[in-house]
Design an enzyme around this catalytic site. Sequence first.
Site, PDB file in Angstrom:
ATOM      1  N   SER A  81       0.782  -1.778   0.225  1.00  0.00           N
ATOM      2  CA  SER A  81      -0.121  -0.219   0.009  1.00  0.00           C
ATOM      3  C   SER A  81       0.992   0.705  -0.080  1.00  0.00           C
ATOM      4  CB  SER A  81      -1.363  -0.151   1.482  1.00  0.00           C
ATOM      5  OG  SER A  81      -1.660   1.383   1.217  1.00  0.00           O
TER       6      SER A  81
ATOM      7  N   THR B   5       0.369   3.376   1.731  1.00  0.00           N
ATOM      8  CA  THR B   5       0.276   3.827   3.255  1.00  0.00           C
ATOM      9  C   THR B   5       2.073   3.943   3.793  1.00  0.00           C
ATOM     10  OG1 THR B   5      -0.335   3.444   4.983  1.00  0.00           O
ATOM     11  CG2 THR B   5      -0.407   1.708   4.646  1.00  0.00           C
TER      12      THR B   5
ATOM     13  N   TYR C  56      -1.881  -0.747  11.003  1.00  0.00           N
ATOM     14  CA  TYR C  56      -1.558  -1.244  10.055  1.00  0.00           C
ATOM     15  C   TYR C  56      -0.845  -1.572   8.403  1.00  0.00           C
ATOM     16  CZ  TYR C  56      -3.478  -1.727   4.608  1.00  0.00           C
ATOM     17  OH  TYR C  56      -3.943  -2.190   3.560  1.00  0.00           O
TER      18      TYR C  56
ATOM     19  N   LYS D 202       2.416  -3.882   6.735  1.00  0.00           N
ATOM     20  CA  LYS D 202       2.492  -3.550   4.787  1.00  0.00           C
ATOM     21  C   LYS D 202       3.539  -4.077   5.214  1.00  0.00           C
ATOM     22  CE  LYS D 202      -1.561  -4.852   3.445  1.00  0.00           C
ATOM     23  NZ  LYS D 202      -1.811  -5.598   2.746  1.00  0.00           N
TER      24      LYS D 202
ATOM     25  N   PHE E 288      -2.327   2.682  -4.642  1.00  0.00           N
ATOM     26  CA  PHE E 288      -2.522   4.299  -4.243  1.00  0.00           C
ATOM     27  C   PHE E 288      -4.277   3.835  -3.633  1.00  0.00           C
ATOM     28  CE2 PHE E 288       1.196   6.642  -3.946  1.00  0.00           C
ATOM     29  CZ  PHE E 288       1.788   5.463  -4.607  1.00  0.00           C
TER      30      PHE E 288
HETATM   31  P1  NAD Z   1     -11.273  -7.481   1.146  1.00  0.00           P
HETATM   32  O1  NAD Z   1     -10.871  -7.203   2.526  1.00  0.00           O
HETATM   33  O2  NAD Z   1     -12.122  -6.954   0.052  1.00  0.00           O
HETATM   34  O3  NAD Z   1     -10.079  -8.466   0.812  1.00  0.00           O
HETATM   35  C1  NAD Z   1      -9.551  -9.151   1.792  1.00  0.00           C
HETATM   36  C2  NAD Z   1      -9.774 -10.485   1.431  1.00  0.00           C
HETATM   37  O4  NAD Z   1      -9.291 -11.562   2.489  1.00  0.00           O
HETATM   38  C3  NAD Z   1     -11.059 -10.588   1.982  1.00  0.00           C
HETATM   39  O5  NAD Z   1     -11.854 -11.681   1.486  1.00  0.00           O
HETATM   40  C4  NAD Z   1     -11.428 -11.731   3.731  1.00  0.00           C
HETATM   41  O6  NAD Z   1     -11.971 -13.033   3.449  1.00  0.00           O
HETATM   42  C5  NAD Z   1      -9.653 -12.410   2.827  1.00  0.00           C
HETATM   43  N1  NAD Z   1      -8.537 -12.183   4.145  1.00  0.00           N
HETATM   44  C6  NAD Z   1      -8.489 -11.448   5.467  1.00  0.00           C
HETATM   45  N2  NAD Z   1      -7.671 -11.605   5.804  1.00  0.00           N
HETATM   46  C7  NAD Z   1      -7.968 -13.464   5.976  1.00  0.00           C
HETATM   47  C8  NAD Z   1      -6.722 -14.402   5.804  1.00  0.00           C
HETATM   48  N3  NAD Z   1      -5.914 -14.807   7.173  1.00  0.00           N
HETATM   49  N4  NAD Z   1      -6.876 -15.983   5.326  1.00  0.00           N
HETATM   50  C9  NAD Z   1      -7.454 -15.858   4.429  1.00  0.00           C
HETATM   51  N5  NAD Z   1      -8.543 -15.306   4.265  1.00  0.00           N
HETATM   52  C10 NAD Z   1      -8.567 -13.735   4.638  1.00  0.00           C
HETATM   53  O7  NAD Z   1      -9.235  -6.284   0.565  1.00  0.00           O
HETATM   54  P2  NAD Z   1      -9.193  -5.406  -0.257  1.00  0.00           P
HETATM   55  O8  NAD Z   1      -9.240  -4.072  -1.082  1.00  0.00           O
HETATM   56  O9  NAD Z   1      -9.633  -6.376  -1.763  1.00  0.00           O
HETATM   57  O10 NAD Z   1      -7.681  -5.640  -0.287  1.00  0.00           O
HETATM   58  C11 NAD Z   1      -6.624  -6.849  -0.905  1.00  0.00           C
HETATM   59  C12 NAD Z   1      -5.656  -6.598  -0.853  1.00  0.00           C
HETATM   60  O11 NAD Z   1      -4.770  -5.241  -0.895  1.00  0.00           O
HETATM   61  C13 NAD Z   1      -5.427  -5.885   0.983  1.00  0.00           C
HETATM   62  O12 NAD Z   1      -3.893  -7.273   1.512  1.00  0.00           O
HETATM   63  C14 NAD Z   1      -5.143  -4.585   1.173  1.00  0.00           C
HETATM   64  O13 NAD Z   1      -4.294  -4.524   2.723  1.00  0.00           O
HETATM   65  C15 NAD Z   1      -4.418  -4.605   0.440  1.00  0.00           C
HETATM   66  N6  NAD Z   1      -4.780  -3.385  -0.486  1.00  0.00           N
HETATM   67  C16 NAD Z   1      -6.029  -2.569  -0.153  1.00  0.00           C
HETATM   68  C17 NAD Z   1      -6.356  -1.629  -0.414  1.00  0.00           C
HETATM   69  C18 NAD Z   1      -7.471  -1.116  -0.381  1.00  0.00           C
HETATM   70  O14 NAD Z   1      -7.871   0.866  -0.250  1.00  0.00           O
HETATM   71  N7  NAD Z   1      -8.652  -1.098  -0.596  1.00  0.00           N
HETATM   72  C19 NAD Z   1      -5.120  -0.284  -0.353  1.00  0.00           C
HETATM   73  C20 NAD Z   1      -3.552  -0.500  -0.513  1.00  0.00           C
HETATM   74  C21 NAD Z   1      -3.532  -2.331  -0.165  1.00  0.00           C
HETATM   75  C1  WQD Z   2      -9.180   9.091   1.214  1.00  0.00           C
HETATM   76  C2  WQD Z   2     -10.013  10.819   1.044  1.00  0.00           C
HETATM   77  C3  WQD Z   2     -10.130  11.884   3.290  1.00  0.00           C
HETATM   78  C4  WQD Z   2     -13.861   9.078   3.845  1.00  0.00           C
HETATM   79  C5  WQD Z   2      -6.659   4.579   3.008  1.00  0.00           C
HETATM   80  C6  WQD Z   2      -5.718   3.964   3.889  1.00  0.00           C
HETATM   81  C7  WQD Z   2      -4.800   3.613   2.604  1.00  0.00           C
HETATM   82  C8  WQD Z   2      -5.380   2.227   1.686  1.00  0.00           C
HETATM   83  C9  WQD Z   2      -6.885   3.257   0.768  1.00  0.00           C
HETATM   84  C10 WQD Z   2      -5.090   0.664   2.187  1.00  0.00           C
HETATM   85  C11 WQD Z   2      -9.131  11.173   2.441  1.00  0.00           C
HETATM   86  C12 WQD Z   2     -11.435  11.989   2.697  1.00  0.00           C
HETATM   87  C13 WQD Z   2     -12.532  10.299   3.185  1.00  0.00           C
HETATM   88  C14 WQD Z   2     -14.886  10.167   4.457  1.00  0.00           C
HETATM   89  C15 WQD Z   2     -13.804  12.380   3.138  1.00  0.00           C
HETATM   90  N1  WQD Z   2      -5.764   1.403   2.384  1.00  0.00           N
HETATM   91  N2  WQD Z   2     -13.073  11.465   2.834  1.00  0.00           N
HETATM   92  N3  WQD Z   2     -14.812  11.967   4.678  1.00  0.00           N
HETATM   93  O1  WQD Z   2      -7.259   7.291   3.417  1.00  0.00           O
HETATM   94  O2  WQD Z   2      -6.393   8.046   1.573  1.00  0.00           O
HETATM   95  O3  WQD Z   2      -6.130   5.026   2.134  1.00  0.00           O
HETATM   96  O4  WQD Z   2      -7.358   3.832   2.014  1.00  0.00           O
HETATM   97  O5  WQD Z   2      -4.195   0.195   2.000  1.00  0.00           O
HETATM   98  O6  WQD Z   2      -3.748   2.740   3.896  1.00  0.00           O
HETATM   99  O7  WQD Z   2      -5.398   4.398   4.650  1.00  0.00           O
HETATM  100  O8  WQD Z   2      -8.766   6.478   1.989  1.00  0.00           O
HETATM  101  O9  WQD Z   2     -10.943   6.760   0.434  1.00  0.00           O
HETATM  102  O10 WQD Z   2     -10.470   7.029   3.502  1.00  0.00           O
HETATM  103  O11 WQD Z   2      -9.859   8.975   2.080  1.00  0.00           O
HETATM  104  O12 WQD Z   2     -13.750  13.231   3.350  1.00  0.00           O
HETATM  105  O13 WQD Z   2     -16.302   9.553   4.908  1.00  0.00           O
HETATM  106  O14 WQD Z   2     -11.378  11.048   1.334  1.00  0.00           O
HETATM  107  O15 WQD Z   2      -9.891  13.079   3.847  1.00  0.00           O
HETATM  108  O16 WQD Z   2      -8.699  12.815   1.764  1.00  0.00           O
HETATM  109  P1  WQD Z   2      -7.371   6.917   2.276  1.00  0.00           P
HETATM  110  P2  WQD Z   2      -9.977   6.653   2.109  1.00  0.00           P
END
Ligand code: NAD
Ligand code: WQD
Length: 338
Positions: free
Chosen positions: A124, A126, A148, A152, A177
């Site tokens: 991520s 992050t 979190y 990562k 992102f």
């Molecule tokens: P999601 O929660 O929709 O998908 C994650 C899946 O993993 C789910 O289906 C959940 O049931 C499963 N899971 C969780 N822990 C598990 C475990 N220990 N064993 C087996 N299954 C498990 O999330 P997503 O948005 O699809 O994200 C996928 C990956 O990408 C995650 O690792 C997340 O941290 C990373 N990521 C997501 C975002 C985002 O904003 N969505 C951004 C950056 C990174």
């Molecule tokens: C986006 C923008 C908020 C909700 C998070 C995690 C990051 C990654 C992606 C996993 C920001 C604003 C949001 C709301 C708002 N996940 N906002 N009102 O915080 O950039 O990233 O998700 O890895 O690690 O931190 O995403 O969608 O929460 O926010 O104004 O109700 O929207 O302040 O500027 P973020 P977000």
Amino acid sequence: MRVLVTGGAGFIGSHTTLSLLEQGHDVLVVDDLSNSSEESLRRVAELAGREPGFVKANVRDEQALDAAFADFKPEAVIHFAGWKAVGESTQIPLVYYRENVGSTITLLETMAKHDCHTIVFSSSATVYGELSEPPFVEDAPTGATNPYGRTKHMVEQILTDVAAADPQLRVGILRYFNPIGAHESGRIGEDPKGIPNNLLPFVAQVAAGRREKLMVFGDDYPTPDGTGTRDYIHVVDLAAGHLAALDYLGNNDGCHVWNLGTGKPNSVLEVVHAFEAASGVEIPYEIVARRPGDVASSYANVDRAHQELGWRAEKSVADACADTYRWQSANPNGFGEG
Ligand code: NAD
Ligand code: WQD
């Protein structure tokens, strides 16, 4: 290729599983359904015209994982499984370390035992924390500001160390992102449980009348309109990035890191207006205080993914809003109905 996809029933995993199946790969999903529903995989099968295999198990379950590897004999793994809510991770950090770091260790041990030497990992943006200014390049210093993010960051370090110790291991670390959007069919999309933490799912629920208004977290950031800016990347583009990474690792040893973003920042209000234009629905909003822990701006330098993977985001925020609205309208309660 036979690809084992952990977390493949989730948001990004389901879209990537569909892309893999469409490109002719065989897929086995391992997911404990802790944040997803098997219905997503039924719909992936319907869209692809063939089914992914599915094992309902936690990735930390050594016996279940061992049996899955013995049976499926994967040539590569894409590791999505993990917990992802920043706020929750500050409340229950041990669960995050267990599910995100613990699962990866079990997975790497099982891969080694079964001669599987390629892994693509969901990291991520992050991990860039507040250590440098955007646009972030992959070689920028990394760290994290919450549990979190630290999971990562730790997994990235574990993968780097294990790859250094095992020259056979090929690792792709993908720093996403802000993933948004849904498949253009409207059949699969993001289905958050409870009140959405992320902007797009919240906006979509306001448009659907499930929530009264959006709270915009701060309009006094040093950005063009004062609201936070992010690099919103369509989930179907993201899925394509995983296939490009697998291709690359087929021909290259070592441990590699790629940003997956568009390279373009959009503000909260720009996203709100794009959603209004795509849906024809007005999104009421109120400016409230900044959310603790938020940065003003985050976006990627995407040159490396373009040069090395030949990958670039194709879809716009407008596309993602239209696709999210289609998904939300057809499935007002996510996979629970419709
Ligand atoms: P999601 O929660 O929709 O998908 C994650 C899946 O993993 C789910 O289906 C959940 O049931 C499963 N899971 C969780 N822990 C598990 C475990 N220990 N064993 C087996 N299954 C498990 O999330 P997503 O948005 O699809 O994200 C996928 C990956 O990408 C995650 O690792 C997340 O941290 C990373 N990521 C997501 C975002 C985002 O904003 N969505 C951004 C950056 C990174
Ligand atoms: C986006 C923008 C908020 C909700 C998070 C995690 C990051 C990654 C992606 C996993 C920001 C604003 C949001 C709301 C708002 N996940 N906002 N009102 O915080 O950039 O990233 O998700 O890895 O690690 O931190 O995403 O969608 O929460 O926010 O104004 O109700 O929207 O302040 O500027 P973020 P977000």
